[in-house]
Design a protein around this motif. Structure first.
Motif, PDB file in Angstrom:
ATOM      1  N   ALA A  86       9.559   5.509  -7.307  1.00  0.00           N
ATOM      2  CA  ALA A  86       8.150   5.102  -7.251  1.00  0.00           C
ATOM      3  C   ALA A  86       8.030   3.623  -6.886  1.00  0.00           C
ATOM      4  O   ALA A  86       7.173   3.231  -6.076  1.00  0.00           O
ATOM      5  N   MET A  87       8.861   2.811  -7.456  1.00  0.00           N
ATOM      6  CA  MET A  87       8.805   1.373  -7.167  1.00  0.00           C
ATOM      7  C   MET A  87       9.248   1.098  -5.733  1.00  0.00           C
ATOM      8  O   MET A  87       8.673   0.247  -5.056  1.00  0.00           O
ATOM      9  N   GLU A  88      10.230   1.838  -5.264  1.00  0.00           N
ATOM     10  CA  GLU A  88      10.697   1.640  -3.892  1.00  0.00           C
ATOM     11  C   GLU A  88       9.586   1.969  -2.895  1.00  0.00           C
ATOM     12  O   GLU A  88       9.337   1.218  -1.950  1.00  0.00           O
ATOM     13  N   SER A  89       8.891   3.068  -3.131  1.00  0.00           N
ATOM     14  CA  SER A  89       7.814   3.434  -2.205  1.00  0.00           C
ATOM     15  C   SER A  89       6.659   2.440  -2.307  1.00  0.00           C
ATOM     16  O   SER A  89       6.033   2.111  -1.284  1.00  0.00           O
ATOM     17  N   ALA A  90       6.375   1.932  -3.495  1.00  0.00           N
ATOM     18  CA  ALA A  90       5.314   0.939  -3.645  1.00  0.00           C
ATOM     19  C   ALA A  90       5.677  -0.351  -2.913  1.00  0.00           C
ATOM     20  O   ALA A  90       4.830  -0.945  -2.233  1.00  0.00           O
ATOM     21  N   LEU A  91       6.930  -0.781  -3.035  1.00  0.00           N
ATOM     22  CA  LEU A  91       7.368  -1.981  -2.329  1.00  0.00           C
ATOM     23  C   LEU A  91       7.329  -1.786  -0.816  1.00  0.00           C
ATOM     24  O   LEU A  91       6.910  -2.674  -0.074  1.00  0.00           O
ATOM     25  N   ARG A  92       7.743  -0.604  -0.355  1.00  0.00           N
ATOM     26  CA  ARG A  92       7.675  -0.316   1.084  1.00  0.00           C
ATOM     27  C   ARG A  92       6.241  -0.367   1.577  1.00  0.00           C
ATOM     28  O   ARG A  92       5.959  -0.884   2.660  1.00  0.00           O
ATOM     29  N   SER A  93       5.339   0.171   0.788  1.00  0.00           N
ATOM     30  CA  SER A  93       3.928   0.178   1.168  1.00  0.00           C
ATOM     31  C   SER A  93       3.375  -1.237   1.247  1.00  0.00           C
ATOM     32  O   SER A  93       2.688  -1.595   2.209  1.00  0.00           O
ATOM     33  N   VAL A  94       3.683  -2.064   0.254  1.00  0.00           N
ATOM     34  CA  VAL A  94       3.191  -3.447   0.234  1.00  0.00           C
ATOM     35  C   VAL A  94       3.757  -4.238   1.408  1.00  0.00           C
ATOM     36  O   VAL A  94       3.037  -4.960   2.100  1.00  0.00           O
ATOM     37  N   ILE A  95       5.047  -4.091   1.658  1.00  0.00           N
ATOM     38  CA  ILE A  95       5.672  -4.807   2.766  1.00  0.00           C
ATOM     39  C   ILE A  95       5.120  -4.319   4.102  1.00  0.00           C
ATOM     40  O   ILE A  95       4.844  -5.112   5.015  1.00  0.00           O
ATOM     41  N   LEU A 126      15.309  -3.915 -15.944  1.00  0.00           N
ATOM     42  CA  LEU A 126      14.597  -4.378 -14.755  1.00  0.00           C
ATOM     43  C   LEU A 126      15.213  -3.770 -13.491  1.00  0.00           C
ATOM     44  O   LEU A 126      14.483  -3.352 -12.584  1.00  0.00           O
ATOM     45  N   TYR A 127      16.513  -3.690 -13.439  1.00  0.00           N
ATOM     46  CA  TYR A 127      17.196  -3.087 -12.297  1.00  0.00           C
ATOM     47  C   TYR A 127      16.803  -1.621 -12.140  1.00  0.00           C
ATOM     48  O   TYR A 127      16.513  -1.160 -11.036  1.00  0.00           O
ATOM     49  N   LYS A 128      16.786  -0.877 -13.259  1.00  0.00           N
ATOM     50  CA  LYS A 128      16.424   0.541 -13.209  1.00  0.00           C
ATOM     51  C   LYS A 128      14.988   0.724 -12.737  1.00  0.00           C
ATOM     52  O   LYS A 128      14.696   1.620 -11.952  1.00  0.00           O
ATOM     53  N   VAL A 129      14.086  -0.126 -13.214  1.00  0.00           N
ATOM     54  CA  VAL A 129      12.679  -0.015 -12.822  1.00  0.00           C
ATOM     55  C   VAL A 129      12.522  -0.326 -11.337  1.00  0.00           C
ATOM     56  O   VAL A 129      11.826   0.381 -10.607  1.00  0.00           O
ATOM     57  N   LEU A 130      13.159  -1.399 -10.875  1.00  0.00           N
ATOM     58  CA  LEU A 130      12.992  -1.812  -9.484  1.00  0.00           C
ATOM     59  C   LEU A 130      13.684  -0.886  -8.490  1.00  0.00           C
ATOM     60  O   LEU A 130      13.305  -0.846  -7.320  1.00  0.00           O
ATOM     61  N   THR A 131      14.685  -0.137  -8.924  1.00  0.00           N
ATOM     62  CA  THR A 131      15.382   0.772  -8.003  1.00  0.00           C
ATOM     63  C   THR A 131      14.885   2.201  -8.139  1.00  0.00           C
ATOM     64  O   THR A 131      15.436   3.101  -7.491  1.00  0.00           O
ATOM     65  N   SER A 132      13.845   2.444  -8.928  1.00  0.00           N
ATOM     66  CA  SER A 132      13.304   3.799  -9.059  1.00  0.00           C
ATOM     67  C   SER A 132      12.558   4.171  -7.780  1.00  0.00           C
ATOM     68  O   SER A 132      12.134   3.322  -6.996  1.00  0.00           O
TER      69      SER A 132
END
Length: 75
Positions: free
Chosen positions: A58-67, A50-56
């Motif tokens: 693609a996930m970081e940019s998706a979270l930035r976009s949502v926020i 879960l840590y690896k997925v959330l710190t990747s």
């Protein structure tokens, strides 16, 4: 006197239920040390994944976009 007899009967019934439950449990009660170790290892592996997925990236940019959309700002 009536209450005393009732309490004695109730106590006897409870003790017999406890004894019956103990007899039905058998030798395999609860988890052993090896099962605890495997459960802990599996939980740690899931947390690492879960840590690896959330710190990747693609996930970081998706979270930035949502926020950014939620706050109405470009992040």
């Amino acid at each position: 006197m009536f209450v005393r007899r009732w309490l004695e009967r109730a106590g006897t019934a409870v003790r017999s239920r406890i004894a019956a439950a103990r007899g039905k449990a058998g030798p395999d009660q609860g988890m052993t040390t090896a099962e605890y170790a495997l459960g802990t290892l599996a939980a740690c592996a899931a947390a690492a994944l879960l840590y690896k997925v959330l710190t990747s990236g693609a996930m970081e940019s998706a979270l930035r976009s949502v926020i950014g959309k939620a706050l109405g700002v470009h992040v």
